[in-house]
Write a protein that holds these residues in place. Structure first.
Motif, mmCIF file in Angstrom:
data_model
loop_
_atom_site.group_PDB
_atom_site.id
_atom_site.type_symbol
_atom_site.label_atom_id
_atom_site.label_comp_id
_atom_site.label_asym_id
_atom_site.label_seq_id
_atom_site.Cartn_x
_atom_site.Cartn_y
_atom_site.Cartn_z
ATOM 1 N N GLN A 200 86.419 45.406 27.629
ATOM 2 C CA GLN A 200 87.100 46.190 26.601
ATOM 3 C C GLN A 200 88.614 46.098 26.791
ATOM 4 O O GLN A 200 89.360 46.014 25.811
ATOM 5 C CB GLN A 200 86.612 47.646 26.646
ATOM 6 C CG GLN A 200 87.281 48.585 25.662
ATOM 7 C CD GLN A 200 86.979 48.235 24.218
ATOM 8 O OE1 GLN A 200 86.023 47.508 23.917
ATOM 9 N NE2 GLN A 200 87.813 48.708 23.307
ATOM 10 N N PRO B 22 96.225 50.138 22.430
ATOM 11 C CA PRO B 22 97.083 51.147 23.063
ATOM 12 C C PRO B 22 97.542 50.756 24.454
ATOM 13 O O PRO B 22 96.791 50.123 25.163
ATOM 14 C CB PRO B 22 96.203 52.402 23.129
ATOM 15 C CG PRO B 22 94.809 51.879 23.119
ATOM 16 C CD PRO B 22 94.829 50.605 22.321
ATOM 17 N N VAL C 103 84.627 48.108 31.110
ATOM 18 C CA VAL C 103 86.079 48.359 31.135
ATOM 19 C C VAL C 103 86.829 47.024 31.137
ATOM 20 O O VAL C 103 87.816 46.853 30.419
ATOM 21 C CB VAL C 103 86.453 49.231 32.360
ATOM 22 C CG1 VAL C 103 87.960 49.224 32.598
ATOM 23 C CG2 VAL C 103 85.959 50.656 32.162
ATOM 24 N N GLN D 21 91.247 44.882 24.014
ATOM 25 C CA GLN D 21 92.393 45.694 23.583
ATOM 26 C C GLN D 21 93.700 44.923 23.750
ATOM 27 O O GLN D 21 94.619 45.066 22.946
ATOM 28 C CB GLN D 21 92.440 47.019 24.367
ATOM 29 C CG GLN D 21 91.357 47.971 23.906
ATOM 30 C CD GLN D 21 91.239 49.259 24.717
ATOM 31 O OE1 GLN D 21 90.208 49.866 24.732
ATOM 32 N NE2 GLN D 21 92.323 49.656 25.386
#
Lengths: 255, 58
Positions: free
Chosen positions: B48, B58, B45, B52
């Protein structure tokens, strides 16, 4: 042959890693609680309440961790062999993810079965290690696990690595009946199984009930670990999809 | 209860180190299997989320 419609639907959904991720989430706390309770009860009963063995004394209490880890080591391998078949025949991505997640867990249970067996062997057989048929076939199982893990590390392309691991997992299945029947086929030091499907156990209930509890507890914790590890593999491999990116964004804002 | 005292329970009739060694090892292996997936997920997490942010995801 025609399969009932709900089964066919389930089969198609299993192909979807997202469906797996969302469906298994509510199972996890129940499995963990069940596993801890069953194993705790089995271990306490086995350590403190069960009578000592008339030949082996108290060293026999190692059975309550040795037998469950050995059973799980083999069950995990059969799970991986089945995943290998599903991957090669139906190209189901999820099967490859389970294969990746289960390998280190199975290796750890195999190593635990060998280690507790060695410690049990010292006071019982008078030696830590014997090239006994059962011990040797379990050592081969450990090498199969390590081989599958190494193969995945070594191959760069994920599809090729998945197929190679599936083939190795399937080929290695021949070792499972060898482990099971090693105590009957060869004259071994290792004692035969406590549980047989067709006969009553040779032990009194005060000895085998805690063993059953501890085996069931190990199964629950094993299923928890495989589900939880597979979920992480799902996230890693599906990281380019919108739903994983939304999940990461939601988790990141929590932290 | 199969033992007369807590001392006898720990001693296991002279087999104490073997029995407790095996149970300790089992606890270590189970704890590792229970904690490893959580650690791997937190690392994923974190990495990532950074990816991102870089790509303005997003």
């Amino acid at each position: 042959m025609k399969f009932p419609a709900p089964l066919v639907r389930l089969w198609h959904r299993l192909g979807s890693p997202r469906w797996f991720f969302e469906t298994t989430a509510p199972w996890l706390p129940w499995l963990l609680g069940l596993g801890v309770a069953l194993l705790g009860a089995g271990a306490f009963w086995g350590l403190a309440l069960a009578p000592a063995d008339y030949l082996q004394g108290n060293s026999f209490r190692i059975i309550y961790v040795h037998v469950p880890s050995a059973i799980l080591a083999q069950s995990c391998y059969m799970l991986m062999g089945s995943c290998g078949v599903v991957l090669l025949v139906w190209r189901m991505k999820l099967a490859d993810m389970v294969l990746e997640a289960a390998a280190p867990i199975g290796a750890s249970f195999t190593a635990l079965a060998l280690a507790t067996g060695a410690v049990w062997g010292k006071p019982t057989w008078g030696t830590w290690w014997a090239w006994d048929a059962r011990v040797t076939s379990m050592l081969i199982l450990l090498f199969l696990y390590l081989g599958i893990m190494g193969l995945r590390q070594a191959l760069q392309r994920p599809e090729a690595a998945g197929r190679a691991c599936a083939i190795l997992a399937i080929v290695g299945l021949v070792n499972i009946p060898i482990i099971k029947y090693s105590v009957d086929w060869w004259l071994t030091l290792h004692q035969p199984s406590t549980f047989k499907l067709t006969e009553k156990p040779a032990m009194p209930p005060s000895m085998w009930i805690p063993l059953l509890l501890s085996v069931l507890g190990f199964y629950a914790l094993f299923i928890w670990s495989v589900l939880q590890s597979t979920r992480v593999v799902v996230l890693e491999r599906e990281r380019r999809t919108q739903w994983v990116q939304n999940f990461v964004a939601a988790e990141g804002s929590k932290a | 209860m199969n033992f007369d005292s807590f001392g006898a329970f720990l001693a296991m009739g002279g087999h104490g180190p073997y029995v407790w060694g095996c149970y300790g090892l089992t606890l270590l292996v189970l704890l590792y299997n229970l904690l490893a997936p959580g650690r791997r997920q937190r690392r994923f997490v974190r990495e990532q989320a950074a990816r991102q942010r870089r790509s303005g995801g997003p």
